[in-house]
Design an enzyme around this catalytic site. Structure first.
Site, PDB file in Angstrom:
ATOM      1  N   GLY A   1       0.983  -2.146   4.095  1.00  0.00           N
ATOM      2  CA  GLY A   1       1.556  -0.801   4.049  1.00  0.00           C
ATOM      3  C   GLY A   1       2.646  -0.657   5.081  1.00  0.00           C
ATOM      4  O   GLY A   1       3.837  -0.730   4.797  1.00  0.00           O
TER       5      GLY A   1
ATOM      6  N   GLY B   1      -1.393   1.504   9.222  1.00  0.00           N
ATOM      7  CA  GLY B   1      -0.756   1.239  10.513  1.00  0.00           C
ATOM      8  C   GLY B   1      -1.675   0.870  11.651  1.00  0.00           C
ATOM      9  O   GLY B   1      -1.291   0.977  12.821  1.00  0.00           O
TER      10      GLY B   1
ATOM     11  N   SER C   1       0.846  -1.193   0.000  1.00  0.00           N
ATOM     12  CA  SER C   1       0.000   0.000   0.000  1.00  0.00           C
ATOM     13  C   SER C   1       0.878   1.238   0.000  1.00  0.00           C
ATOM     14  O   SER C   1       1.636   1.476   0.947  1.00  0.00           O
ATOM     15  CB  SER C   1      -0.905   0.015   1.235  1.00  0.00           C
ATOM     16  OG  SER C   1      -1.439   1.314   1.376  1.00  0.00           O
TER      17      SER C   1
ATOM     18  N   MET D   1     -11.806  -5.880   4.432  1.00  0.00           N
ATOM     19  CA  MET D   1     -11.089  -4.936   5.302  1.00  0.00           C
ATOM     20  C   MET D   1     -10.920  -5.574   6.677  1.00  0.00           C
ATOM     21  O   MET D   1     -11.892  -5.989   7.304  1.00  0.00           O
ATOM     22  CB  MET D   1     -11.871  -3.627   5.463  1.00  0.00           C
ATOM     23  CG  MET D   1     -11.865  -2.691   4.265  1.00  0.00           C
ATOM     24  SD  MET D   1     -10.244  -2.184   3.667  1.00  0.00           S
ATOM     25  CE  MET D   1      -9.443  -1.561   5.143  1.00  0.00           C
TER      26      MET D   1
ATOM     27  N   ASP E   1      -4.702   3.635  -2.193  1.00  0.00           N
ATOM     28  CA  ASP E   1      -5.859   3.925  -1.343  1.00  0.00           C
ATOM     29  C   ASP E   1      -6.375   5.320  -1.625  1.00  0.00           C
ATOM     30  O   ASP E   1      -5.689   6.307  -1.342  1.00  0.00           O
ATOM     31  CB  ASP E   1      -5.441   3.815   0.134  1.00  0.00           C
ATOM     32  CG  ASP E   1      -5.205   2.377   0.539  1.00  0.00           C
ATOM     33  OD1 ASP E   1      -6.149   1.580   0.408  1.00  0.00           O
ATOM     34  OD2 ASP E   1      -4.082   2.049   0.962  1.00  0.00           O
TER      35      ASP E   1
ATOM     36  N   MET F   1     -12.168   4.363  -1.465  1.00  0.00           N
ATOM     37  CA  MET F   1     -12.924   4.598  -0.229  1.00  0.00           C
ATOM     38  C   MET F   1     -13.602   5.950  -0.373  1.00  0.00           C
ATOM     39  O   MET F   1     -13.261   6.922   0.313  1.00  0.00           O
ATOM     40  CB  MET F   1     -11.964   4.560   0.975  1.00  0.00           C
ATOM     41  CG  MET F   1     -11.522   3.156   1.312  1.00  0.00           C
ATOM     42  SD  MET F   1     -10.003   3.125   2.290  1.00  0.00           S
ATOM     43  CE  MET F   1      -8.811   3.210   0.985  1.00  0.00           C
TER      44      MET F   1
ATOM     45  N   ASP G   1      -6.998  -6.610   3.624  1.00  0.00           N
ATOM     46  CA  ASP G   1      -6.397  -5.281   3.696  1.00  0.00           C
ATOM     47  C   ASP G   1      -6.523  -4.696   5.095  1.00  0.00           C
ATOM     48  O   ASP G   1      -7.623  -4.453   5.584  1.00  0.00           O
ATOM     49  CB  ASP G   1      -7.120  -4.377   2.670  1.00  0.00           C
ATOM     50  CG  ASP G   1      -6.508  -2.990   2.571  1.00  0.00           C
ATOM     51  OD1 ASP G   1      -5.490  -2.723   3.223  1.00  0.00           O
ATOM     52  OD2 ASP G   1      -7.076  -2.164   1.817  1.00  0.00           O
ATOM     53  N   GLY G   2      -5.360  -4.454   5.727  1.00  0.00           N
ATOM     54  CA  GLY G   2      -5.347  -3.770   7.011  1.00  0.00           C
ATOM     55  C   GLY G   2      -4.683  -4.593   8.104  1.00  0.00           C
ATOM     56  O   GLY G   2      -5.137  -5.692   8.424  1.00  0.00           O
ATOM     57  N   GLY G   3      -3.572  -4.094   8.619  1.00  0.00           N
ATOM     58  CA  GLY G   3      -2.911  -4.768   9.737  1.00  0.00           C
ATOM     59  C   GLY G   3      -2.267  -6.097   9.376  1.00  0.00           C
ATOM     60  O   GLY G   3      -2.037  -6.934  10.245  1.00  0.00           O
TER      61      GLY G   3
ATOM     62  N   HIS H   1      -8.143   1.184  -4.569  1.00  0.00           N
ATOM     63  CA  HIS H   1      -9.140   0.845  -3.550  1.00  0.00           C
ATOM     64  C   HIS H   1      -9.878   2.146  -3.252  1.00  0.00           C
ATOM     65  O   HIS H   1      -9.315   3.039  -2.611  1.00  0.00           O
ATOM     66  CB  HIS H   1      -8.405   0.278  -2.323  1.00  0.00           C
ATOM     67  CG  HIS H   1      -9.264   0.052  -1.128  1.00  0.00           C
ATOM     68  ND1 HIS H   1      -8.739  -0.109   0.146  1.00  0.00           N
ATOM     69  CD2 HIS H   1     -10.605  -0.050  -0.982  1.00  0.00           C
ATOM     70  CE1 HIS H   1      -9.726  -0.297   1.007  1.00  0.00           C
ATOM     71  NE2 HIS H   1     -10.863  -0.249   0.347  1.00  0.00           N
TER      72      HIS H   1
ATOM     73  N   PHE I   1      -7.033   4.689   7.506  1.00  0.00           N
ATOM     74  CA  PHE I   1      -5.667   4.947   7.980  1.00  0.00           C
ATOM     75  C   PHE I   1      -4.792   3.710   7.826  1.00  0.00           C
ATOM     76  O   PHE I   1      -5.282   2.586   7.972  1.00  0.00           O
ATOM     77  CB  PHE I   1      -5.682   5.360   9.464  1.00  0.00           C
ATOM     78  CG  PHE I   1      -6.590   6.527   9.727  1.00  0.00           C
ATOM     79  CD1 PHE I   1      -6.129   7.840   9.571  1.00  0.00           C
ATOM     80  CD2 PHE I   1      -7.918   6.322  10.072  1.00  0.00           C
ATOM     81  CE1 PHE I   1      -6.978   8.918   9.778  1.00  0.00           C
ATOM     82  CE2 PHE I   1      -8.783   7.399  10.285  1.00  0.00           C
ATOM     83  CZ  PHE I   1      -8.308   8.700  10.137  1.00  0.00           C
TER      84      PHE I   1
ATOM     85  N   MET J   1      -9.096   8.115  -0.802  1.00  0.00           N
ATOM     86  CA  MET J   1     -10.025   8.492   0.282  1.00  0.00           C
ATOM     87  C   MET J   1     -10.563   9.897   0.042  1.00  0.00           C
ATOM     88  O   MET J   1      -9.803  10.780  -0.378  1.00  0.00           O
ATOM     89  CB  MET J   1      -9.293   8.468   1.621  1.00  0.00           C
ATOM     90  CG  MET J   1      -8.599   7.163   1.918  1.00  0.00           C
ATOM     91  SD  MET J   1      -7.714   7.255   3.484  1.00  0.00           S
ATOM     92  CE  MET J   1      -6.955   5.629   3.512  1.00  0.00           C
TER      93      MET J   1
ATOM     94  N   HIS K   1      -0.973  -1.099  -4.562  1.00  0.00           N
ATOM     95  CA  HIS K   1      -2.291  -0.855  -3.962  1.00  0.00           C
ATOM     96  C   HIS K   1      -2.403   0.638  -3.650  1.00  0.00           C
ATOM     97  O   HIS K   1      -1.642   1.165  -2.828  1.00  0.00           O
ATOM     98  CB  HIS K   1      -2.433  -1.683  -2.679  1.00  0.00           C
ATOM     99  CG  HIS K   1      -3.761  -1.552  -2.005  1.00  0.00           C
ATOM    100  ND1 HIS K   1      -4.851  -2.326  -2.349  1.00  0.00           N
ATOM    101  CD2 HIS K   1      -4.190  -0.732  -1.005  1.00  0.00           C
ATOM    102  CE1 HIS K   1      -5.889  -1.994  -1.589  1.00  0.00           C
ATOM    103  NE2 HIS K   1      -5.514  -1.013  -0.761  1.00  0.00           N
TER     104      HIS K   1
HETATM  105  C1  DX5 Z   1      -6.754   1.510   5.070  1.00  0.00           C
HETATM  106  C2  DX5 Z   1      -6.238   1.127   3.716  1.00  0.00           C
HETATM  107  C3  DX5 Z   1      -5.135   0.158   3.718  1.00  0.00           C
HETATM  108  C4  DX5 Z   1      -3.917   0.590   4.455  1.00  0.00           C
HETATM  109  C5  DX5 Z   1      -3.182  -0.631   4.903  1.00  0.00           C
HETATM  110  O1  DX5 Z   1      -7.877   2.274   4.921  1.00  0.00           O
HETATM  111  O2  DX5 Z   1      -7.271   0.569   2.922  1.00  0.00           O
HETATM  112  O3  DX5 Z   1      -4.798  -0.261   2.396  1.00  0.00           O
HETATM  113  O4  DX5 Z   1      -3.061   1.418   3.711  1.00  0.00           O
HETATM  114  O5  DX5 Z   1      -2.157  -0.234   5.709  1.00  0.00           O
HETATM  115  P1  DX5 Z   1      -1.504  -1.173   6.800  1.00  0.00           P
HETATM  116  O6  DX5 Z   1      -0.958  -2.370   6.060  1.00  0.00           O
HETATM  117  O7  DX5 Z   1      -0.473  -0.306   7.382  1.00  0.00           O
HETATM  118  O8  DX5 Z   1      -2.586  -1.577   7.776  1.00  0.00           O
HETATM  119 ZN    ZN Z   2      -6.621  -0.311   0.918  1.00  0.00          ZN
END
Ligand code: DX5
Ligand code: ZN
Length: 217
Positions: A197, A145, A9, A137, A35, A68, A175-177, A66, A143, A37, A33
């Site tokens: 990310g 991290g 990401s 998700m 993001d 959002m 996606d996420g964490g 992606h 966000f 927003m 990837h």
């Molecule tokens: C969050 C994003 C993710 C994010 C993942 O809204 O969709 O793609 O960048 O970041 P990490 O891998 O740091 O959780």
């Molecule tokens: Zn994403």
């Protein structure tokens, strides 16, 4: 561990040295990837057209967006023209989701449906039939991290069954964490693609981290 498709990401990239991080992903990753927003669908704004174009212009591997954002259908053609190969739109942002998925495919891109952590995978039984991938998700979007939400693991298992019964070609993206601490479990539960990310860009050796997430090291 099976070979995972890893999508770094760019939200966590170093924007003052973007070219360097793009090259790192070109050489080691499978997909970019991005993001996107809008500050409405999620409580944050990321980056826009100039940054997206800079990435697609230098990318030598596929780029996915992606979205959002609310009313994603308004921008699909723009993303296609910017060089995006796959787009995921949120289930929660589309009243006419089937129409939007078909619009993405008609533009010649792969179509993904993203779901927030609270959205049940049981709602996807029909849309998986026409989707190329489902993006689960595993944090609340907005966000980088954040910490992986443990209950989303069971969602991946349940989604895998729904996909096997309705469209086995549809991929599961998480996606996420995502990081080295949970990648093996995600691979076992049925994830095909992982977004990472913070785990990649905050690590001492991002190239090695990507290879480990891919299951190559
Ligand atoms: C969050 C994003 C993710 C994010 C993942 O809204 O969709 O793609 O960048 O970041 P990490 O891998 O740091 O959780
Ligand atoms: Zn994403």
């Amino acid at each position: 561990m099976k070979r995972m498709i890893v999508a770094p990401s760019m939200l966590s990239a170093d924007f003052a040295n973007l070219g360097k991080d793009i090259d790192l992903v070109n050489q080691n990753g499978d997909i970019f990837h991005l993001d996107i927003m809008d500050g409405v669908f999620v409580p944050n704004i990321s980056y826009g057209t100039p940054v997206i174009k800079a990435i697609t212009a230098r990318a030598t591997i596929p780029v996915e967006a992606h979205l959002m954002i609310v009313e994603p259908q308004k921008f699909l053609k723009d993303y296609k023209e910017m060089g995006i190969g796959s787009i995921s739109v949120h289930y929660e942002a589309c009243t006419h989701l089937d129409r939007v998925v078909n619009q993405i495919k008609e533009l010649g891109m792969k179509a993904g449906v993203a779901i927030n952590p609270h959205t049940s995978v049981n709602l996807l039984e029909d849309i998986v039939k026409v989707s190329d991938y489902i993006l689960v998700m595993s944090v609340n979007p907005g966000f980088g991290g954040q910490k992986f939400i443990p209950y989303t693991t069971q969602k991946i298992r349940d989604l895998k069954k729904i996909i096997q019964d309705n469209n086995p070609k549809c991929l599961i993206e998480v996606d996420g964490g995502v990081g080295l601490n949970n990648i093996e479990e995600l691979a076992r539960t049925g994830a095909d693609v992982v977004v990472a990310g913070n785990a990649v860009f905050s690590s001492k050796n991002p190239a090695e981290t990507i290879k480990k997430l891919q299951g190559l090291l």
